[in-house]
Design a protein around this motif. Sequence first.
Motif, PDB file in Angstrom:
ATOM      1  N   ASN A  60      -4.060  -7.485  -6.140  1.00 31.29           N
ATOM      2  CA  ASN A  60      -4.124  -7.202  -7.560  1.00 31.29           C
ATOM      3  C   ASN A  60      -2.937  -6.365  -8.004  1.00 31.29           C
ATOM      4  O   ASN A  60      -2.423  -5.524  -7.278  1.00 31.29           O
ATOM      5  CB  ASN A  60      -5.419  -6.467  -7.899  1.00 31.29           C
ATOM      6  N   GLN A  61      -2.520  -6.605  -9.240  1.00 28.46           N
ATOM      7  CA  GLN A  61      -1.431  -5.829  -9.820  1.00 28.46           C
ATOM      8  C   GLN A  61      -1.911  -4.414 -10.120  1.00 28.46           C
ATOM      9  O   GLN A  61      -3.064  -4.191 -10.476  1.00 28.46           O
ATOM     10  CB  GLN A  61      -0.954  -6.507 -11.097  1.00 28.46           C
ATOM     11  N   SER A  62      -1.006  -3.451  -9.991  1.00 31.81           N
ATOM     12  CA  SER A  62      -1.352  -2.053 -10.255  1.00 31.81           C
ATOM     13  C   SER A  62      -1.299  -1.770 -11.752  1.00 31.81           C
ATOM     14  O   SER A  62      -0.361  -2.171 -12.437  1.00 31.81           O
ATOM     15  CB  SER A  62      -0.391  -1.114  -9.523  1.00 31.81           C
ATOM     16  N   ILE A  63      -2.298  -1.054 -12.262  1.00 30.72           N
ATOM     17  CA  ILE A  63      -2.303  -0.597 -13.644  1.00 30.72           C
ATOM     18  C   ILE A  63      -1.754   0.822 -13.732  1.00 30.72           C
ATOM     19  O   ILE A  63      -1.165   1.218 -14.728  1.00 30.72           O
ATOM     20  CB  ILE A  63      -3.723  -0.679 -14.245  1.00 30.72           C
ATOM     21  N   LEU A  64      -1.917   1.584 -12.641  1.00 26.26           N
ATOM     22  CA  LEU A  64      -1.454   2.981 -12.608  1.00 26.26           C
ATOM     23  C   LEU A  64      -0.691   3.213 -11.313  1.00 26.26           C
ATOM     24  O   LEU A  64      -1.176   2.884 -10.235  1.00 26.26           O
ATOM     25  CB  LEU A  64      -2.643   3.939 -12.695  1.00 26.26           C
ATOM     26  N   GLN A  65       0.501   3.772 -11.452  1.00 27.92           N
ATOM     27  CA  GLN A  65       1.325   4.078 -10.285  1.00 27.92           C
ATOM     28  C   GLN A  65       1.668   5.569 -10.308  1.00 27.92           C
ATOM     29  O   GLN A  65       2.257   6.059 -11.279  1.00 27.92           O
ATOM     30  CB  GLN A  65       2.611   3.249 -10.293  1.00 27.92           C
ATOM     31  N   VAL A  66       1.283   6.262  -9.264  1.00 29.25           N
ATOM     32  CA  VAL A  66       1.559   7.696  -9.134  1.00 29.25           C
ATOM     33  C   VAL A  66       2.520   7.875  -7.964  1.00 29.25           C
ATOM     34  O   VAL A  66       2.254   7.404  -6.854  1.00 29.25           O
ATOM     35  CB  VAL A  66       0.259   8.490  -8.889  1.00 29.25           C
ATOM     36  N   ARG A  67       3.626   8.554  -8.227  1.00 30.65           N
ATOM     37  CA  ARG A  67       4.653   8.721  -7.207  1.00 30.65           C
ATOM     38  C   ARG A  67       5.050  10.192  -7.081  1.00 30.65           C
ATOM     39  O   ARG A  67       5.491  10.802  -8.060  1.00 30.65           O
ATOM     40  CB  ARG A  67       5.900   7.887  -7.552  1.00 30.65           C
TER      41      ARG A  67
END
Length: 329
Positions: free
Chosen positions: A2-9
């Motif tokens: 699934n595609q990410s809706i939220l990316q935390v880096r």
Amino acid sequence: MNQSILQVRDLRVYYHTNDGAVKAANGVTFDLRIGERLGLVGESGSGKSTIAMALMRLIKPPGKIEGGQVLLDGVSLLDLPEEKMRQMRLKEIALVAQGAMNSLNPVMRVRPQIECALRDHDVKLSSIALSDRINELLDMVGLRRNVADLYPHELSGGMKQRVCIAIAICLRPKVIIADEPTSALDVVVQRQVMETLKTLGKALGASIILIGHDMGLMAQAVDRIGVMYAGDLVETGSVAEVFADPIHPYTKLLIASLPTLERKEAARGIPGLAPSLRNRPVRCPFQPRCPVAIDRCQTEEPILREARPMREVACHLYSSESSRVMEAS
């Protein structure tokens, strides 16, 4: 995948004191996929609630977001002007705060509190349409429609929690963060609240971050789990795989401490205490409590890396170098 809706880096949040910086979130990285329920679990003080507040841009002094990146559907939340971020809250990302049962205004009925959330985001509806929207929200969280005309003190703890959830979903956000949503509730109501969140996630197509310390409750409520310790994310994976075969020593001890109907034995805890997050030494933060620590753990902090397909762990035992040594022995 699934595609990410939220990316935390590399999210870093420090609380500055006269004695040094408390590193409550120490470079946390993870993705939240579309429609996924992700659980963040760990002991009190591990940084779970700090992450929730940072994602909402609600960290206040002496706390400060020191660095990192938070992308919500491609939008960098940490770079938005405050007014645009205010509009993002509820509309795109919503928080059911810890202790939400006490966050309702005690001298206002439920209806005007929901209306405030809508009007604050410039939702213009006729009186009839507004009433219909409030009825729809109460239906979605499993409350009778007459609850709209009651005061918070007339509601049970579980009902107040559902009202808070109704407010959180009033603008159909893409991401819902629920911080300890079942604290102070009995076990039956806990299960009902969790089922409500699960149903709403599916109905809205929203992704959910569920924050808590109850591993047993997490096992029933989320798709994927992230284990936090001392401001670090130390293990991630599907909830089924993490419970069936935990990798990080801390995760193993957490799961081993859960009661079971299969055997009768004394309750087991984890020896020692979590470290202070102020002026933390450069080493694995779990090293003083770890039963399988190696020399490298005393001098180098491990980073989160893929140990198996779709499984990440921050532990020197699973670095390529250590793995070769273990295999040779």
